[in-house]
Design a protein around this motif. Sequence first.
Motif, PDB file in Angstrom:
ATOM      1  N   ILE A 185      -2.661  30.014  22.967  1.00 15.04           N
ATOM      2  CA  ILE A 185      -2.638  28.609  23.387  1.00 15.04           C
ATOM      3  C   ILE A 185      -2.314  27.679  22.206  1.00 15.04           C
ATOM      4  N   VAL A 186      -2.747  28.073  21.007  1.00 18.68           N
ATOM      5  CA  VAL A 186      -2.475  27.214  19.849  1.00 18.68           C
ATOM      6  C   VAL A 186      -0.969  27.175  19.588  1.00 18.68           C
ATOM      7  N   ALA A 187      -0.307  28.342  19.689  1.00 20.96           N
ATOM      8  CA  ALA A 187       1.154  28.376  19.491  1.00 20.96           C
ATOM      9  C   ALA A 187       1.846  27.549  20.565  1.00 20.96           C
ATOM     10  N   GLN A 188       1.317  27.621  21.787  1.00 19.97           N
ATOM     11  CA  GLN A 188       1.898  26.833  22.895  1.00 19.97           C
ATOM     12  C   GLN A 188       1.823  25.337  22.580  1.00 19.97           C
ATOM     13  N   VAL A 189       0.647  24.903  22.085  1.00 22.32           N
ATOM     14  CA  VAL A 189       0.486  23.479  21.733  1.00 22.32           C
ATOM     15  C   VAL A 189       1.451  23.121  20.599  1.00 22.32           C
ATOM     16  N   GLN A 190       1.503  23.994  19.600  1.00 27.51           N
ATOM     17  CA  GLN A 190       2.370  23.690  18.450  1.00 27.51           C
ATOM     18  C   GLN A 190       3.832  23.595  18.854  1.00 27.51           C
ATOM     19  N   CYS A 191       4.177  24.340  19.897  1.00 29.47           N
ATOM     20  CA  CYS A 191       5.570  24.359  20.351  1.00 29.47           C
ATOM     21  C   CYS A 191       5.969  23.009  20.982  1.00 29.47           C
ATOM     22  N   VAL A 192       5.062  22.356  21.693  1.00 25.98           N
ATOM     23  CA  VAL A 192       5.445  21.123  22.410  1.00 25.98           C
ATOM     24  C   VAL A 192       4.902  19.843  21.775  1.00 25.98           C
ATOM     25  N   MET A 193       4.002  19.972  20.807  1.00 22.25           N
ATOM     26  CA  MET A 193       3.342  18.748  20.324  1.00 22.25           C
ATOM     27  C   MET A 193       4.295  17.809  19.560  1.00 22.25           C
ATOM     28  N   GLY A 194       5.323  18.369  18.922  1.00 18.84           N
ATOM     29  CA  GLY A 194       6.289  17.521  18.216  1.00 18.84           C
ATOM     30  C   GLY A 194       6.997  16.609  19.214  1.00 18.84           C
ATOM     31  N   HIS A 195       7.381  17.190  20.336  1.00 16.73           N
ATOM     32  CA  HIS A 195       8.073  16.415  21.366  1.00 16.73           C
ATOM     33  C   HIS A 195       7.137  15.353  21.957  1.00 16.73           C
ATOM     34  N   PHE A 196       5.889  15.768  22.218  1.00 21.15           N
ATOM     35  CA  PHE A 196       4.891  14.834  22.763  1.00 21.15           C
ATOM     36  C   PHE A 196       4.697  13.651  21.815  1.00 21.15           C
ATOM     37  N   GLN A 197       4.517  13.953  20.539  1.00 16.92           N
ATOM     38  CA  GLN A 197       4.267  12.871  19.567  1.00 16.92           C
ATOM     39  C   GLN A 197       5.501  11.985  19.399  1.00 16.92           C
ATOM     40  N   ALA A 198       6.690  12.583  19.451  1.00 19.32           N
ATOM     41  CA  ALA A 198       7.914  11.778  19.296  1.00 19.32           C
ATOM     42  C   ALA A 198       8.057  10.806  20.470  1.00 19.32           C
ATOM     43  N   ARG A 199       7.798  11.313  21.682  1.00 22.09           N
ATOM     44  CA  ARG A 199       7.928  10.429  22.854  1.00 22.09           C
ATOM     45  C   ARG A 199       6.848   9.334  22.820  1.00 22.09           C
ATOM     46  N   LEU A 200       5.640   9.724  22.436  1.00 25.65           N
ATOM     47  CA  LEU A 200       4.534   8.752  22.349  1.00 25.65           C
ATOM     48  C   LEU A 200       4.853   7.660  21.314  1.00 25.65           C
ATOM     49  N   LYS A 201       5.277   8.109  20.140  1.00 30.25           N
ATOM     50  CA  LYS A 201       5.445   7.163  19.028  1.00 30.25           C
ATOM     51  C   LYS A 201       6.694   6.300  19.180  1.00 30.25           C
ATOM     52  N   GLU A 212      -0.026  -0.248  18.292  1.00 28.26           N
ATOM     53  CA  GLU A 212      -0.001   1.043  17.612  1.00 28.26           C
ATOM     54  C   GLU A 212       0.148   2.170  18.630  1.00 28.26           C
ATOM     55  N   ALA A 213       1.050   3.093  18.337  1.00 29.63           N
ATOM     56  CA  ALA A 213       1.144   4.345  19.104  1.00 29.63           C
ATOM     57  C   ALA A 213       0.683   5.434  18.150  1.00 29.63           C
ATOM     58  N   ARG A 214      -0.405   6.097  18.475  1.00 26.81           N
ATOM     59  CA  ARG A 214      -1.009   7.034  17.516  1.00 26.81           C
ATOM     60  C   ARG A 214      -1.372   8.334  18.213  1.00 26.81           C
ATOM     61  N   ILE A 219      -1.728   4.626  23.178  1.00 29.81           N
ATOM     62  CA  ILE A 219      -0.846   3.486  22.931  1.00 29.81           C
ATOM     63  C   ILE A 219      -1.708   2.238  23.084  1.00 29.81           C
ATOM     64  N   GLU A 220      -1.847   1.496  21.991  1.00 28.53           N
ATOM     65  CA  GLU A 220      -2.717   0.308  22.022  1.00 28.53           C
ATOM     66  C   GLU A 220      -1.875  -0.937  22.264  1.00 28.53           C
ATOM     67  N   LEU A 221      -2.194  -1.650  23.332  1.00 24.22           N
ATOM     68  CA  LEU A 221      -1.479  -2.879  23.664  1.00 24.22           C
ATOM     69  C   LEU A 221      -2.119  -4.048  22.924  1.00 24.22           C
ATOM     70  N   VAL A 222      -1.271  -4.970  22.473  1.00 22.17           N
ATOM     71  CA  VAL A 222      -1.794  -6.158  21.779  1.00 22.17           C
ATOM     72  C   VAL A 222      -1.106  -7.405  22.322  1.00 22.17           C
ATOM     73  N   ALA A 223      -1.815  -8.524  22.193  1.00 21.30           N
ATOM     74  CA  ALA A 223      -1.248  -9.800  22.640  1.00 21.30           C
ATOM     75  C   ALA A 223      -0.197 -10.283  21.648  1.00 21.30           C
ATOM     76  N   ASP A 224      -0.392  -9.950  20.363  1.00 18.41           N
ATOM     77  CA  ASP A 224       0.546 -10.393  19.336  1.00 18.41           C
ATOM     78  C   ASP A 224       0.765  -9.253  18.352  1.00 18.41           C
ATOM     79  N   LYS A 225       1.979  -8.738  18.382  1.00 16.44           N
ATOM     80  CA  LYS A 225       2.286  -7.557  17.554  1.00 16.44           C
ATOM     81  C   LYS A 225       2.168  -7.871  16.059  1.00 16.44           C
ATOM     82  N   ALA A 226       2.581  -9.080  15.673  1.00 22.42           N
ATOM     83  CA  ALA A 226       2.599  -9.421  14.243  1.00 22.42           C
ATOM     84  C   ALA A 226       1.187  -9.573  13.694  1.00 22.42           C
ATOM     85  N   THR A 227       0.312 -10.250  14.455  1.00 27.15           N
ATOM     86  CA  THR A 227      -1.048 -10.489  13.938  1.00 27.15           C
ATOM     87  C   THR A 227      -2.042  -9.421  14.396  1.00 27.15           C
ATOM     88  N   LYS A 228      -1.613  -8.527  15.300  1.00 25.99           N
ATOM     89  CA  LYS A 228      -2.463  -7.489  15.910  1.00 25.99           C
ATOM     90  C   LYS A 228      -3.529  -8.092  16.820  1.00 25.99           C
TER      91      LYS A 228
END
Length: 468
Positions: A358-374, A384-386, A394-403
């Motif tokens: 299962i760890v190899a399975q996660v490692q296989c797809v996690m790059g794609h998951f993180q790329a789409r998320l970020k 912030e997308a983390r 994915i954290e939504l904010v009212a003002d991206k510049a001031t957070k």
Amino acid sequence: MAGPDTPPESGTGTAANSLSARDRRNVLHPYTNLRAHETAGPLVIARGEGVRVFDDEGRAYIEAMAGLWCCSLGFSESRLGAAAAAQMSTLPFYHLFGGKSHKPAIELAERLIDMAPAPFARVLFANSGSEAVDSAVKLAWYANNALGRPKKKKIIARKRAYHGVTIAAASLTNLPVNQTAFDLPLSPMLQTSCPHFYREGRPGESEEAFAERLARELDELIKAEGADTIAAVIAEPVMGAGGVIVPPATYFDHLQKVTLKHDIWLIADEVICGFGRTGNMFGSETYGIKPDMMVLAKALSAGYAPISALLVSGPIYEALADKSAEIGSFGHGFTYSAHPLPAAVALETLRIYEERDIVAQVQCVMGHFQARLKAFQDHPLVGEARGIGLIGAIELVADKATKAPFTPPGRAGALVARASQEKGLIHRAMGDSLAFSPPLVISEAEIDEIFDRFAAALEAATPLIAEN
Ligand SMILES: Cc1ncc(COP(=O)(O)O)c(C=O)c1O
């Protein structure tokens, strides 16, 4: 009240005997605005298949939270049902009190000790993450009494931590909704800083300097309280329900230097991170944590049966054993500690993890998951997308510049989560942070489906957020 003459269920419509109506009349829902639910009613889920669930009117949803961060193997792993059925027909119940035991408990404890990321001596079983966390607190108290350190009882948790809802666990869950109006926290619990660089980092501070500062703050707290009054620090490797907080890479190195220096135990709460979620079998491996106690639940049984485990180190076990000998019995444990059914399901789950790597399975797809998320980092509403491994937010904010966050908090998140649900996507709004924690067996194509639907939901919700 439902009775013997209640007609059979008839869908989620408005009819008096629909599932929806019966739910609204009878069920008290966790983590729900109870008054609003009386009119809004439930989403009734009828069945699951792979990474999808279906409601009672046949609509399909891709389950981007694996239920509650738990259904690692998706919603239709037939081997787990077969393991449960086989156990039920062999030994449907037995307990571990007074020295009794059974094979699933023995094999599961042995397996967990073998695979754990640190040396542990014994495993205590419980039914939920909360019970296992409460047990960790009680065992820390009991062991320190045994060790002649009766003052060493305070437990430190981080702000925004989530450790469950039983009384000790909720006292360590530093989220207002879990403490306000419940007369919590209990007094021996203390709080230290949350390792969220985006929110808590100071202007000009590097992530590494932030990690060092947090360790210093912990050190100062311990000195101010007196190390001889503090039993343990509890920490999730990646904080889940507090908003998926991914700590700086060196955060736990610094934190552990402090706990070791002061002879304070470290409890790793691996309820979400355990069994592959962060790209290693345990979050403790991802962050180099060497815990004295470790809490496991959720993916331990792939979410198919309620079971949790608390692993304890050799020195803690020795203290418990000495005290129990003195008192005559170790006065802790549950009727269903290592109930044979969930224990058998957990064992089968661990076999599947090993066979399918299962760890190899996660490692296989996690790059794609993180790329789409970020990729959502560029969206004007996203502060912030983390994430790491197969967990993210994915954290939504009212003002991206001031957070600047939205006011009231949580409304924008709820609007997006609702829009997602309408588009056949289930994820979780934790305030204005939208969490993703899909089944570990997810494919790249299914990850694309999650984020394509999420993009459409965000677009649909944007005018509503502006109006609100
Ligand atoms: C890190 C962590 N600890 C403890 C718990 C409590 O587990 P349970 O809900 O099974 O009591 C949870 C639940 O989400 C959790 O995420």
